[in-house]
Design an enzyme around this catalytic site. Structure first.
Site, PDB file in Angstrom:
ATOM      1  N   HIS A   1       1.243   6.744  -1.920  1.00  0.00           N
ATOM      2  CA  HIS A   1       1.140   5.339  -2.501  1.00  0.00           C
ATOM      3  C   HIS A   1       0.602   5.470  -3.735  1.00  0.00           C
ATOM      4  CE1 HIS A   1      -0.398   1.192  -3.229  1.00  0.00           C
ATOM      5  NE2 HIS A   1       0.609   0.929  -2.327  1.00  0.00           N
TER       6      HIS A   1
ATOM      7  N   GLU B   1       8.016   1.420  -5.543  1.00  0.00           N
ATOM      8  CA  GLU B   1       6.920   0.394  -5.870  1.00  0.00           C
ATOM      9  C   GLU B   1       6.697   0.782  -7.270  1.00  0.00           C
ATOM     10  OE1 GLU B   1       3.919  -1.251  -2.795  1.00  0.00           O
ATOM     11  OE2 GLU B   1       3.729   0.745  -2.986  1.00  0.00           O
TER      12      GLU B   1
ATOM     13  N   ASN C   1       0.551  -3.567   4.260  1.00  0.00           N
ATOM     14  CA  ASN C   1      -0.619  -2.639   3.990  1.00  0.00           C
ATOM     15  C   ASN C   1      -1.818  -3.727   3.524  1.00  0.00           C
ATOM     16  OD1 ASN C   1      -2.038  -0.451   2.921  1.00  0.00           O
ATOM     17  ND2 ASN C   1      -1.006  -0.455   1.081  1.00  0.00           N
ATOM     18  N   LEU C   2      -2.872  -3.391   4.416  1.00  0.00           N
ATOM     19  CA  LEU C   2      -3.884  -4.242   4.121  1.00  0.00           C
ATOM     20  C   LEU C   2      -4.879  -3.509   2.990  1.00  0.00           C
ATOM     21  CD1 LEU C   2      -5.104  -5.182   7.798  1.00  0.00           C
ATOM     22  CD2 LEU C   2      -3.436  -6.336   6.237  1.00  0.00           C
TER      23      LEU C   2
ATOM     24  N   SER D   1      -0.914  -7.703  -0.725  1.00  0.00           N
ATOM     25  CA  SER D   1      -1.699  -9.099  -1.094  1.00  0.00           C
ATOM     26  C   SER D   1      -0.930 -10.424  -0.521  1.00  0.00           C
ATOM     27  CB  SER D   1      -1.763  -9.105  -2.531  1.00  0.00           C
ATOM     28  OG  SER D   1      -0.532  -8.985  -3.455  1.00  0.00           O
TER      29      SER D   1
END
Length: 215
Positions: free
Chosen positions: A85, A133, A6-7, A195
């Site tokens: 998210h 997450e 995921n950018l 990241s």
């Protein structure tokens, strides 16, 4: 194992990362996908990498300014989408609506959640996958598989009790091949990271390190 990068909105070159991901996937045989900003889906998909949207909205064609239409994401080259998210949380009804939208556009879906209880609720909506997450670990470099492995095993169990066909990914703090192996050992079928690759000085090297234990 499925590796989904995921950018987010990081100041990286999405095409550079996507090209590296495509090459690493081809060389290793590991499934690697990239989720760029919506405006970059087209250029990223043109690299040949498996491309995901970071989000699609629970809308159909119509008066929905500012929404991300699932069909538009698919037309641009996306084959899947993240939903819910922790940085873009949705109400349960909106998750359900976004899943319907993704289904219309033939997009694969992964619903993110914070803990095993939420994973169970997400799995009940019948996505293709879920990703656990804990928000406090996102971007820290400390993987949940080490910080609290019970969250991962609990998420796997929670999803299995509701829907055995739903894949479970492990996210938050994933950055190394060791993290990927730990996630696999705990029952996850993939990892979601950001990241560790998007902020890396050398994204290709970071991805190569990530998949190396699988070779």
């Amino acid at each position: 194992m499925f590796v989904l990068v995921n950018l987010k909105a990081y100041p990286c070159d999405p095409v550079e990362v996507a090209t590296a991901a495509a090459d690493v996937s081809d060389d290793s045989g590991v499934r690697v996908a990239v989720a760029p900003q919506a405006a970059q889906i087209g250029p990223v998909a043109e690299t040949g990498v498996e491309t995901w949207a970071q989000h699609v909205s629970a809308v159909e064609h119509g008066s929905h300014t500012g929404s991300t239409l699932a069909e538009a994401a698919a037309d641009a080259g996306a084959v899947g989408t993240l939903l819910n998210h922790s940085e873009n949380r949705l109400k349960l009804a909106d998750i359900d609506g976004a899943l319907d939208a993704a289904d219309r556009a033939d997009l694969e879906t992964i619903v993110c959640a914070n803990n095993p209880a939420q994973i169970g609720a997400a799995a009940a909506l019948d996505p293709d996958g879920v990703a656990v997450e804990p928000p406090e670990l996102i971007g820290t470099g400390t993987p949940v598989s080490k910080a609290d492995p019970d969250i991962v095993t609990g998420a796997v169990d929670a999803a299995a009790r509701v829907n055995g066909d739903v894949d479970v990914l492990c996210g938050a703090g994933i950055s190394t091949g060791e993290d990927l192996v730990s996630a696999s050992d705990l029952g996850a079928s993939g990892v979601l990271l950001a990241s560790g690759v998007a902020k890396a000085d050398d994204p290709r090297a970071a991805l190569e390190d990530l998949v190396e234990p699988l070779l």
